[in-house]
Design an enzyme around this catalytic site. Structure first.
Site, PDB file in Angstrom:
ATOM      1  N   ASP A  57       0.884  -1.165   0.000  1.00 38.56           N
ATOM      2  CA  ASP A  57       0.000   0.000   0.000  1.00 38.56           C
ATOM      3  C   ASP A  57       0.927   1.222   0.000  1.00 38.56           C
ATOM      4  O   ASP A  57       2.141   1.089   0.199  1.00 38.56           O
ATOM      5  CB  ASP A  57      -0.882  -0.027   1.258  1.00 38.56           C
ATOM      6  CG  ASP A  57      -1.755   1.203   1.380  1.00 38.56           C
ATOM      7  OD1 ASP A  57      -2.362   1.620   0.374  1.00 38.56           O
ATOM      8  OD2 ASP A  57      -1.826   1.773   2.483  1.00 38.56           O
TER       9      ASP A  57
ATOM     10  N   ASP B  62      -0.187   5.071   1.114  1.00 38.22           N
ATOM     11  CA  ASP B  62      -0.444   6.064   2.164  1.00 38.22           C
ATOM     12  C   ASP B  62      -0.411   5.443   3.556  1.00 38.22           C
ATOM     13  O   ASP B  62      -1.119   4.478   3.837  1.00 38.22           O
ATOM     14  CB  ASP B  62      -1.799   6.728   1.931  1.00 38.22           C
ATOM     15  CG  ASP B  62      -1.807   7.557   0.664  1.00 38.22           C
ATOM     16  OD1 ASP B  62      -1.118   8.589   0.637  1.00 38.22           O
ATOM     17  OD2 ASP B  62      -2.479   7.171  -0.307  1.00 38.22           O
TER      18      ASP B  62
END
Length: 227
Positions: free
Chosen positions: A13, A15
């Site tokens: 991922d 953020d």
């Protein structure tokens, strides 16, 4: 010690996991909601972390009954936050892990709910490091991704874009958000969760492994080359 299955591909991922941007989203949502006389709580944040921007905005508007359309909230949010993105810093341990995997020939990719526009801003000072990834799937502007996390779609599509199209059980996902963890598990992948301090214990239970920081990750647990 728990048993983990050997993997040979890794999906990250973005953020709150590789880049410290969640503080930007928190600040922007807090201030926007305050302008409408509402309070953006940590409980609400936990429920919607990892959602694509339009879904994130719709959830805030609906759950807090804001006197604004979701599209308007999203536009306001994007305007406020885009000036913060270029200052995004790497999370502890991120660069070391990414370079280590790349140097050992482990295929790596990014699967983010963000749009191409926002990703480009976030990577302003990190382009060389992110050039090491085989590909980046940006759900909010990727025509192939129809459903956001917690749907497994983004991780399934991300895995399919590796040249050798690995099976789900050969992919390890790194996530910070509960919705991302659910998406990775639904895709049939193991997932290492690196949650922030506000995530409840309940929402950490599903992850294959929970760490305080990427600095704590031991690649050999999943059959990856040791540091």
């Amino acid at each position: 010690m728990a048993n983990y299955s050997k993997v040979d591909h890794v999906i990250f991922d973005l953020d709150g996991l590789l880049l410290d941007t969640e503080t930007f989203y928190l600040h922007t949502a807090t201030e926007l909601c305050k302008s409408f006389g509402r309070t953006f709580t940590m409980e609400l944040r936990e429920k919607i972390m990892g959602l694509p921007g339009p879904e994130y905005s719709r959830a805030i508007v609906e759950m807090l009954n804001l006197p604004v359309l979701p599209e308007e909230y999203y536009a306001h949010s994007r305007h406020e936050i885009k000036n913060l993105f270029p200052s995004a810093k790497l999370m502890p341990g991120a660069e070391r892990l990414v370079r280590h995997l790349h140097q050992h020939g482990i295929p790596i990719a990014v699967a983010t709910s963000s749009s191409e526009e926002s990703v480009n801003l976030k990577l302003t000072n990190h382009k060389e490091l992110f050039s090491l990834f085989h590909h980046i799937v940006m759900a909010s502007s990727d025509p192939e991704v129809k459903k956001g996390k917690p749907s497994p779609e983004i991780f399934q599509i991300c895995a399919s874009r590796f040249p050798d199209k690995p099976k789900p059980d050969k992919c390890l996902v790194f996530e910070d958000a509960p919705n991302g963890v659910k998406a990775a598990l639904a895709a049939g992948m193991q997932v290492v969760m690196v949650p922030d301090e506000h995530i409840s214990e309940e929402n950490k239970q599903l992850a294959t492994l929970v760490l305080h920081s990427l600095e704590d990750f031991k690649p050999e647990l999943f059959g990856l080359p040791q540091y």
